[in-house]
Design an enzyme around this catalytic site. Structure first.
Site, short mmCIF file in Angstrom:
data_model
loop_
_atom_site.label_atom_id
_atom_site.label_comp_id
_atom_site.label_asym_id
_atom_site.label_seq_id
_atom_site.Cartn_x
_atom_site.Cartn_y
_atom_site.Cartn_z
N GLN A 13 -4.88 15.48 -22.28
CA GLN A 13 -4.14 15.89 -23.47
C GLN A 13 -2.76 15.24 -23.45
OE1 GLN A 13 -5.00 19.82 -25.18
NE2 GLN A 13 -2.96 19.56 -26.37
N CYS A 62 -14.51 21.34 -21.22
CA CYS A 62 -14.85 21.68 -20.05
C CYS A 62 -14.16 23.04 -19.58
CB CYS A 62 -14.16 20.61 -19.13
SG CYS A 62 -12.42 20.48 -19.47
N CYS A 79 -12.24 14.22 -21.74
CA CYS A 79 -11.40 14.70 -20.43
C CYS A 79 -11.87 13.88 -19.43
CB CYS A 79 -11.33 15.90 -20.32
SG CYS A 79 -12.38 16.59 -19.05
N GLU A 80 -10.81 13.17 -18.83
CA GLU A 80 -10.89 12.45 -17.51
C GLU A 80 -11.45 13.08 -16.37
OE1 GLU A 80 -7.44 10.22 -16.91
OE2 GLU A 80 -6.59 11.78 -15.69
N HIS A 81 -11.65 14.47 -16.35
CA HIS A 81 -11.64 15.31 -15.16
C HIS A 81 -13.27 15.52 -15.13
CE1 HIS A 81 -7.27 16.37 -15.24
NE2 HIS A 81 -7.44 15.55 -14.49
N HIS A 82 -13.67 15.74 -16.41
CA HIS A 82 -15.17 16.20 -16.31
C HIS A 82 -15.97 15.28 -17.41
CE1 HIS A 82 -12.53 19.67 -15.49
NE2 HIS A 82 -13.49 19.85 -14.57
N HIS A 84 -10.49 22.26 -25.23
CA HIS A 84 -11.38 21.66 -24.10
C HIS A 84 -12.56 22.02 -24.01
CE1 HIS A 84 -7.71 19.09 -23.16
NE2 HIS A 84 -7.12 19.91 -23.93
ZN LIG Z 1 -12.10 18.51 -18.18
#
Ligand SMILES: [Zn+2]
Length: 205
Positions: free
Chosen positions: A133, A163, A92-95, A161
């Site tokens: 996703q 995260c 995931c690009e956020h975490h 996910h």
């Molecule tokens: Zn994430």
């Protein structure tokens, strides 16, 4: 961990330079986290991380045509082609934590079909990048649409996910489902429901 198509073209020193840089950053990260990068268990971790991260992001160094590599064949009919349970493992690009699950891909051939294994390779191409996703789902559907120019494409992705799971944001087993419908899959309710009913017995298993 095999080298994917595309990496072979990379300038000789670029691969090595990237891994050295990731290793340097990882060593710094270990320090910032309050650990001793020189202790026995960690001393080779930066180099391991560099190799793993280079592999897990190899999707940046390959293209759709390289993956497809001409594995297209004349369509004999226009029956729906479905590839179920394509394994997806991404970050995931956020975490920068893993998300993983399955993709179900279907299309209605117009002129051409694609080798079944190539669908999985296309999924890998987009999964081996920093992703969300939703975008992964759209990119996979668009790639099949661009490569085959079919009457339509449907992609459903179910994933978990880390995260969310590790931080307790959602229940550990909750699935996130995303879909992308193109052409007849978007316009024709019968095509859409055929697709959804063909994959529904596999979903949420
Ligand atoms: Zn994430």
């Amino acid at each position: 961990m095999s080298a994917e198509a595309g990496e072979g073209r990379e300038a000789a020193g670029a691969h090595e330079a990237r891994e050295k840089r990731i290793a340097r950053l990882t060593r710094e990260l270990i320090e910032v986290l309050g650990e001793d990068p020189e202790r026995e268990g960690l001393v080779r971790t930066p180099e391991r991380v560099a190799r793993v991260w280079t592999d897990l992001t190899r999707g940046y160094r390959a293209t759709v045509p390289e993956v497809v590599n001409g594995a297209l064949f004349d369509a004999k009919g226009s029956e729906m082609v479905i590839v179920r349970d394509v394994e997806v493992m991404s970050l995931c690009e956020h975490h920068l934590l893993p998300w993983y699950g399955r993709a179900h891909v279907a299309y209605l051939p117009k002129k051409q079909i694609i080798g079944l294994s190539k669908i999985a390779r296309l999924a890998d191409l987009f999964a081996h990048r920093l992703q969300v996703q939703e975008r992964f789902t759209t990119q996979l559907a668009s790639a099949v649409d661009e490569v085959l120019d079919p009457w339509g494409v449907g992609v459903v992705v179910e994933a978990r996910h880390m995260c969310m799971m590790m931080r307790g944001v959602e229940k550990a087993h909750s699935l996130t489902t995303t879909s992308s419908l193109i052409g007849k899959f978007s316009e024709d309710p019968r095509t859409r429901s055929e697709f959804l009913s063909l994959i529904s017995n596999r979903m949420s298993a």
